[in-house]
Design a protein around this motif. Structure first.
Motif, short mmCIF file in Angstrom:
data_model
loop_
_atom_site.label_atom_id
_atom_site.label_comp_id
_atom_site.label_asym_id
_atom_site.label_seq_id
_atom_site.Cartn_x
_atom_site.Cartn_y
_atom_site.Cartn_z
N SER A 129 0.82 -1.20 0.00
CA SER A 129 0.00 0.00 0.00
C SER A 129 0.87 1.26 0.00
O SER A 129 0.61 2.21 -0.76
CB SER A 129 -0.91 -0.01 1.23
N THR A 130 1.91 1.26 0.82
CA THR A 130 2.83 2.40 0.87
C THR A 130 3.52 2.60 -0.47
O THR A 130 3.66 3.73 -0.95
CB THR A 130 3.87 2.19 1.99
N GLU A 131 3.95 1.52 -1.09
CA GLU A 131 4.63 1.62 -2.38
C GLU A 131 3.68 2.13 -3.46
O GLU A 131 4.08 2.93 -4.31
CB GLU A 131 5.22 0.27 -2.78
N LEU A 132 2.43 1.69 -3.45
CA LEU A 132 1.46 2.18 -4.42
C LEU A 132 1.23 3.69 -4.25
O LEU A 132 1.17 4.42 -5.25
CB LEU A 132 0.14 1.42 -4.29
N ARG A 133 1.12 4.16 -3.00
CA ARG A 133 0.96 5.59 -2.75
C ARG A 133 2.20 6.36 -3.20
O ARG A 133 2.10 7.44 -3.79
CB ARG A 133 0.69 5.86 -1.27
N ARG A 134 3.38 5.81 -2.94
CA ARG A 134 4.62 6.46 -3.33
C ARG A 134 4.70 6.60 -4.85
O ARG A 134 5.06 7.65 -5.37
CB ARG A 134 5.83 5.67 -2.82
N ARG A 135 4.35 5.54 -5.56
CA ARG A 135 4.41 5.58 -7.03
C ARG A 135 3.39 6.57 -7.59
O ARG A 135 3.69 7.28 -8.55
CB ARG A 135 4.18 4.19 -7.61
N LYS A 136 2.19 6.61 -7.00
CA LYS A 136 1.17 7.56 -7.45
C LYS A 136 1.67 9.00 -7.23
O LYS A 136 1.54 9.85 -8.11
CB LYS A 136 -0.14 7.33 -6.71
N ALA A 137 2.24 9.25 -6.06
CA ALA A 137 2.76 10.59 -5.76
C ALA A 137 3.90 10.96 -6.71
O ALA A 137 3.97 12.10 -7.18
CB ALA A 137 3.23 10.66 -4.31
N ALA A 138 4.77 10.02 -7.02
CA ALA A 138 5.88 10.28 -7.94
C ALA A 138 5.36 10.61 -9.33
O ALA A 138 5.87 11.52 -10.00
CB ALA A 138 6.82 9.08 -7.99
N THR A 139 4.34 9.90 -9.78
CA THR A 139 3.74 10.16 -11.09
C THR A 139 3.10 11.55 -11.11
O THR A 139 3.27 12.31 -12.07
CB THR A 139 2.69 9.09 -11.43
N GLU A 140 2.39 11.90 -10.05
CA GLU A 140 1.75 13.21 -9.97
C GLU A 140 2.80 14.32 -9.92
O GLU A 140 2.64 15.36 -10.57
CB GLU A 140 0.82 13.28 -8.76
N LEU A 141 3.85 14.13 -9.16
CA LEU A 141 4.92 15.11 -9.08
C LEU A 141 5.59 15.30 -10.43
O LEU A 141 5.86 16.43 -10.85
CB LEU A 141 5.95 14.71 -8.02
N SER A 142 5.83 14.22 -11.11
CA SER A 142 6.43 14.29 -12.44
C SER A 142 5.56 15.09 -13.40
O SER A 142 6.06 15.91 -14.17
CB SER A 142 6.67 12.88 -12.98
N ALA A 143 4.25 14.90 -13.33
CA ALA A 143 3.32 15.64 -14.18
C ALA A 143 3.36 17.13 -13.86
O ALA A 143 3.36 17.98 -14.77
CB ALA A 143 1.90 15.09 -14.03
N VAL A 144 3.41 17.47 -12.58
CA VAL A 144 3.48 18.88 -12.18
C VAL A 144 4.79 19.49 -12.66
O VAL A 144 4.81 20.61 -13.18
CB VAL A 144 3.33 19.02 -10.65
N LEU A 145 5.88 18.77 -12.50
CA LEU A 145 7.18 19.28 -12.97
C LEU A 145 7.18 19.48 -14.48
O LEU A 145 7.73 20.48 -14.97
CB LEU A 145 8.30 18.33 -12.55
N ASP A 146 6.57 18.58 -15.21
CA ASP A 146 6.47 18.73 -16.66
C ASP A 146 5.69 20.00 -17.01
O ASP A 146 6.07 20.74 -17.94
CB ASP A 146 5.81 17.51 -17.30
N GLN A 147 4.61 20.25 -16.28
CA GLN A 147 3.82 21.47 -16.52
C GLN A 147 4.64 22.72 -16.22
O GLN A 147 4.59 23.69 -16.97
CB GLN A 147 2.56 21.47 -15.66
N ILE A 148 5.37 22.71 -15.13
CA ILE A 148 6.19 23.86 -14.75
C ILE A 148 7.27 24.10 -15.80
O ILE A 148 7.50 25.24 -16.22
CB ILE A 148 6.81 23.66 -13.36
N ARG A 149 7.90 23.05 -16.24
CA ARG A 149 8.96 23.17 -17.25
C ARG A 149 8.41 23.68 -18.59
O ARG A 149 9.12 24.33 -19.35
CB ARG A 149 9.65 21.83 -17.45
N ALA A 150 7.15 23.38 -18.88
CA ALA A 150 6.55 23.77 -20.15
C ALA A 150 6.10 25.23 -20.15
O ALA A 150 5.89 25.81 -21.22
CB ALA A 150 5.36 22.87 -20.47
N GLU A 151 5.97 25.83 -18.97
CA GLU A 151 5.54 27.22 -18.89
C GLU A 151 6.68 28.15 -19.28
O GLU A 151 7.82 27.96 -18.89
CB GLU A 151 5.09 27.55 -17.46
N PRO A 152 6.33 29.17 -20.07
CA PRO A 152 7.36 30.15 -20.42
C PRO A 152 7.76 30.96 -19.18
O PRO A 152 6.94 31.18 -18.29
CB PRO A 152 6.67 31.05 -21.45
N HIS A 153 9.02 31.33 -19.11
CA HIS A 153 9.48 32.13 -17.97
C HIS A 153 10.48 33.17 -18.44
O HIS A 153 11.06 33.06 -19.50
CB HIS A 153 10.07 31.23 -16.89
#
Length: 64
Positions: A33-57
């Motif tokens: 259960s802990t590993e499943l939560r960790r993997r879900k959080a890592a996937t969500e974090l990766s998606a957020v980072l991708d969005q941040i990187r895609a934003e112009p600055h």
């Protein structure tokens, strides 16, 4: 749902895991259960980072 899992571990690892209680059903369920939560959080974090990187600055991280 109930399943049976067969693990093929080196003897020393199996003995240490058994002595530590890691091979108990409740502990295995918690670890999975802990590993499943960790993997879900890592996937969500990766998606957020991708969005941040895609934003112009402007090049200055303190300027919006």
């Amino acid at each position: 749902m109930s399943i049976t899992v067969h693990l093929d571990l080196p003897d020393s690892l199996a003995k240490e895991a058994q002595a530590s209680g890691l091979l108990e059903s409740s502990t295995m369920a918690e670890l999975i259960s802990t590993e499943l939560r960790r993997r879900k959080a890592a996937t969500e974090l990766s998606a957020v980072l991708d969005q941040i990187r895609a934003e112009p600055h402007s090049g200055d991280p303190l300027v919006e």
